[in-house]
Scaffold this motif. Sequence first.
Motif, PDB file in Angstrom:
ATOM      1  N   ASP A  25       0.742  -1.236   0.171  1.00  0.00           N
ATOM      2  CA  ASP A  25       0.071   0.146   0.056  1.00  0.00           C
ATOM      3  C   ASP A  25       0.774   1.372   0.022  1.00  0.00           C
ATOM      4  N   THR A  26       2.149   1.173  -0.276  1.00  0.00           N
ATOM      5  CA  THR A  26       3.174   2.192  -0.063  1.00  0.00           C
ATOM      6  C   THR A  26       2.659   3.283  -1.483  1.00  0.00           C
ATOM      7  N   LYS A  27       2.518   4.712  -1.188  1.00  0.00           N
ATOM      8  CA  LYS A  27       2.258   5.117  -2.374  1.00  0.00           C
ATOM      9  C   LYS A  27       3.583   5.377  -3.383  1.00  0.00           C
ATOM     10  N   VAL A  28       3.320   5.095  -4.682  1.00  0.00           N
ATOM     11  CA  VAL A  28       4.383   5.208  -5.602  1.00  0.00           C
ATOM     12  C   VAL A  28       3.790   5.247  -6.710  1.00  0.00           C
ATOM     13  N   TRP A  29       4.447   6.146  -7.755  1.00  0.00           N
ATOM     14  CA  TRP A  29       3.957   6.585  -8.887  1.00  0.00           C
ATOM     15  C   TRP A  29       3.611   5.322  -9.751  1.00  0.00           C
ATOM     16  N   ALA A  30       2.574   5.228 -10.653  1.00  0.00           N
ATOM     17  CA  ALA A  30       2.521   4.116 -11.685  1.00  0.00           C
ATOM     18  C   ALA A  30       1.603   4.480 -12.886  1.00  0.00           C
ATOM     19  N   TRP A  31       1.880   4.001 -13.849  1.00  0.00           N
ATOM     20  CA  TRP A  31       1.270   4.478 -15.054  1.00  0.00           C
ATOM     21  C   TRP A  31      -0.310   4.140 -15.454  1.00  0.00           C
ATOM     22  N   ALA A  32      -0.952   3.114 -14.648  1.00  0.00           N
ATOM     23  CA  ALA A  32      -2.142   2.782 -14.762  1.00  0.00           C
ATOM     24  C   ALA A  32      -3.367   3.257 -13.779  1.00  0.00           C
ATOM     25  N   GLY A  33      -2.861   4.450 -13.130  1.00  0.00           N
ATOM     26  CA  GLY A  33      -3.944   4.820 -12.272  1.00  0.00           C
ATOM     27  C   GLY A  33      -3.920   4.254 -10.657  1.00  0.00           C
ATOM     28  N   ILE A  34      -3.153   3.377 -10.649  1.00  0.00           N
ATOM     29  CA  ILE A  34      -3.086   2.731  -9.294  1.00  0.00           C
ATOM     30  C   ILE A  34      -1.663   2.879  -8.558  1.00  0.00           C
ATOM     31  N   HIS A  35      -1.752   4.017  -7.862  1.00  0.00           N
ATOM     32  CA  HIS A  35      -0.366   4.538  -7.283  1.00  0.00           C
ATOM     33  C   HIS A  35       0.081   3.766  -5.947  1.00  0.00           C
ATOM     34  N   THR A  36       0.527   2.423  -6.211  1.00  0.00           N
ATOM     35  CA  THR A  36       0.741   1.792  -5.118  1.00  0.00           C
ATOM     36  C   THR A  36       2.083   0.757  -5.266  1.00  0.00           C
ATOM     37  N   SER A  37       2.763   0.556  -4.393  1.00  0.00           N
ATOM     38  CA  SER A  37       3.977  -0.642  -4.695  1.00  0.00           C
ATOM     39  C   SER A  37       3.143  -1.866  -4.996  1.00  0.00           C
TER      40      SER A  37
END
Length: 265
Positions: A109-121
């Motif tokens: 659940d750590t917040k991390v940038w991602a390209w598909a709109g789900i910004h978690t580890s």
Amino acid sequence: MTRLAHDRYCDEIADQVGRLRAVVASGADLSAMVPTCPDWSLEYLVRHMGGALRWVELLVRTRAQEEIPEDKVELAHGPEAKGDPAALDAWLAETGEMVLAALREAGPDTKVWAWAGIHTSGFWARRMTHELTVHRADATLAAGLPYDVAPEVAADAIDEWLEIIEFVQRTMPHDAATELRGPGRSIHLHATDTTPEVNAEWVIELGEEGVTWRRGHEKATVALRGRLTDVLLAFYRRLPLDSPRLEVLGERELLEFWLERATFD
């Protein structure tokens, strides 16, 4: 749809990296071309996969909130020596240890940038699991080695692919996936070795508002039948529809139409 647990994805990444290393160490010709990835050699594929893992490791470890350029990733392209299986294997082993340490420490659940709109580890643990699952299939094809994958992982890989298609249709209006819209057409994926623990059947509807899907057994415009591993490979365009391991029932043209347009990977 219920996803696998974060630790399960991490365990699978460890297993898949180990199996990819086994291909490298098998004596396979690293210069052999990969039939399912035109213009890629086996060595290039391994370097590509390892580079993706190192990029994700950096994203997760630094808790990046925006995309990191590839040139910021240390050893993203692999060892300097070309055609050296020992050096490639050592680099891949280190890469696996690095990304697993970052993912396990971060949790899901750590917040991390991602390209598909789900910004978690957790997004990256799942994404790398299936990136490895499919590219290891490419590697085994190039090396002439057998391929298998755990049923729950194969089923989740199909779920994830369908979720990516939904995301692309929502956010990339000019992508070929938008052509999948249309009335009254459906696809049934039917794994013949499905079990109560892994309900590996899907119904995909191509509606005017976009693609929708669900797990289940229903009559459709076209059905693709085969062992779960073979359905997975066909759905990712790694196994041709005319393979004797597959059966296509109904309007084959619709399935071909789908595979031509769901090309982003």
